[in-house]
Design a protein around this motif. Sequence first.
Motif, mmCIF file in Angstrom:
data_model
loop_
_atom_site.group_PDB
_atom_site.id
_atom_site.type_symbol
_atom_site.label_atom_id
_atom_site.label_comp_id
_atom_site.label_asym_id
_atom_site.label_seq_id
_atom_site.Cartn_x
_atom_site.Cartn_y
_atom_site.Cartn_z
ATOM 1 N N TYR A 233 12.715 2.209 -16.259
ATOM 2 C CA TYR A 233 12.801 3.640 -15.941
ATOM 3 C C TYR A 233 13.714 3.922 -14.758
ATOM 4 C CZ TYR A 233 8.586 3.733 -18.861
ATOM 5 O OH TYR A 233 7.685 3.577 -19.889
ATOM 6 N N HIS A 257 6.399 10.521 -17.704
ATOM 7 C CA HIS A 257 6.346 9.310 -18.520
ATOM 8 C C HIS A 257 5.373 9.597 -19.661
ATOM 9 C CE1 HIS A 257 8.738 6.934 -15.901
ATOM 10 N NE2 HIS A 257 7.820 6.584 -15.033
ATOM 11 N N HIS A 267 1.041 1.885 -16.641
ATOM 12 C CA HIS A 267 1.880 2.934 -16.062
ATOM 13 C C HIS A 267 1.217 3.659 -14.898
ATOM 14 C CE1 HIS A 267 4.085 2.282 -19.794
ATOM 15 N NE2 HIS A 267 5.084 2.959 -19.265
#
Length: 515
Positions: A233, A257, A267
């Motif tokens: 990312y 996200h 995450h």
Amino acid sequence: MKNKFYISTAIMYTSGKPHIGNTYEVVLADAIARYKRLKGYDVYFQTGTDEHGEKIEIKAKENGVSPKEFVDNLSLEIKKTWDIMNTSYDNFVRTTDEKHERVVQHIFQKMYEKGDIYKGEYKGLYCTPCESFWTESQLVDGKCPDCGRVVKEAKEEAYFFKLSKYQKKLETYIEEHPDFIQPVSRKNEMMNNFIKPGLQDLCVSRTSFSWGIPVDFDSKHVVYVWLDALTNYITNIGYDVENQEERFQKYWPADLHLIGKDIIRFHSIYWPCFLWSLGLELPKKVFGHPWLLMNNDKMSKSKGNVIYPEELVELFGVDAVRYYLLHEIPFSSDGNITYELLIERINSDLANILGNLVQRTITMGHKYFEGKVENKRIVEDMDKSLIQSIDNLDNRVQEKMNQLEVSEAINEIFALLRMSNKYIDESMPWVLAKEDSKKNRLETVLYHLLESIRVCSLFLKAYLPDTSDAIKKQLNFQCMELSFVENNQYELKEASPLFKRIDKDKFLKDNVNNL
């Protein structure tokens, strides 16, 4: 300057061909990205493939090819599927890209020098398909809690990331930023099941396989999956430990996200701690979306209940499939797909409510005014609520989209389409056409309908892009205002069906052997 909006999907693991359940995520992200562009944002939409790990190495060997050949083929297959679904990503990334691999090595080195990574030995229970280590207490019925498969004992030298160092900071951050993890049920699950019981330091290197990014100061180790995958990312928008490109400074932190609920732990726990180690801001929101089930059961090749998106697109068209995915999966609970349900939704919503409205309105425009319609402003009470609903649609859709309630946003558009169909029944253009004195009133009615369709079609661009373009072409308009406009002039093209009704029984009978 435009406001920026950076949205990402999880990068898909290159272990197999994507099915329709895998595809939901990228279509959902695409709808959000397209909507933000419609609202004037400078959007950056990233997706791609995760290509390292033991499972890849094993599958490549089984197929008699090198790991690189294996991931090249599958990455191409995944990208092709995303393109079939008409997704408007700005960057399709691969973790085997040379730049990504180089920056991951720099990140690993920086964390090591900071003291956040140290060498140790791992002994635990390992699930190869999930590439995850587990303790005995984390197993469910003695098996992997994520996939339910058998785990095996593993012992090897490894580097570890000091996840425990950031526990208190993570707890405080999540409590002070209630929107960071969405929906709330996922946040509660992360806090109660994983964070508060105590974070264990994380294994971030492996020596038992070689298909990964080498640790450049200890070559027998390769960087373990999550430190490699999650950093995509930032590596792909210009981050490096000693050099941050202008694009990184522009787009980071990510605004959203978008990931499956099964990987939200990585995450919302690992990724924030990695970012803090690098001295970077956290993404604004992590949304763990629900799953698409087949006959209310999780899709699995082993169960034989997998549907592939290209097959559905061939049968029903891309926008019909997109509509089903976006409309039928709620904000926080799993959705379900069957051929019967898909056909019913196409017939009721797309062919009837939308397609029929567009065709009827254009046909009347040609029949009564040779395709040239303008606003004669002969307004009655019944018109005011329609005009008000057209003007309010922007706020109603925006409210739902800001909450990531995409299905509800679509419902707002279709509520106006239903209202427009009802308006035809109440205003009765065919009766007005019988009296010359009512001609201006008739043209006003058709103008109101065309404005409703025009505005709805602009919003539909986010969800049904090809259909939106088809409506724009048939109505032949240039005005891009997201509200009712008094002085447009329509010179209509010929109407053609947007969606055809499907005879469900005949379809299932004719295709039963292929489904």
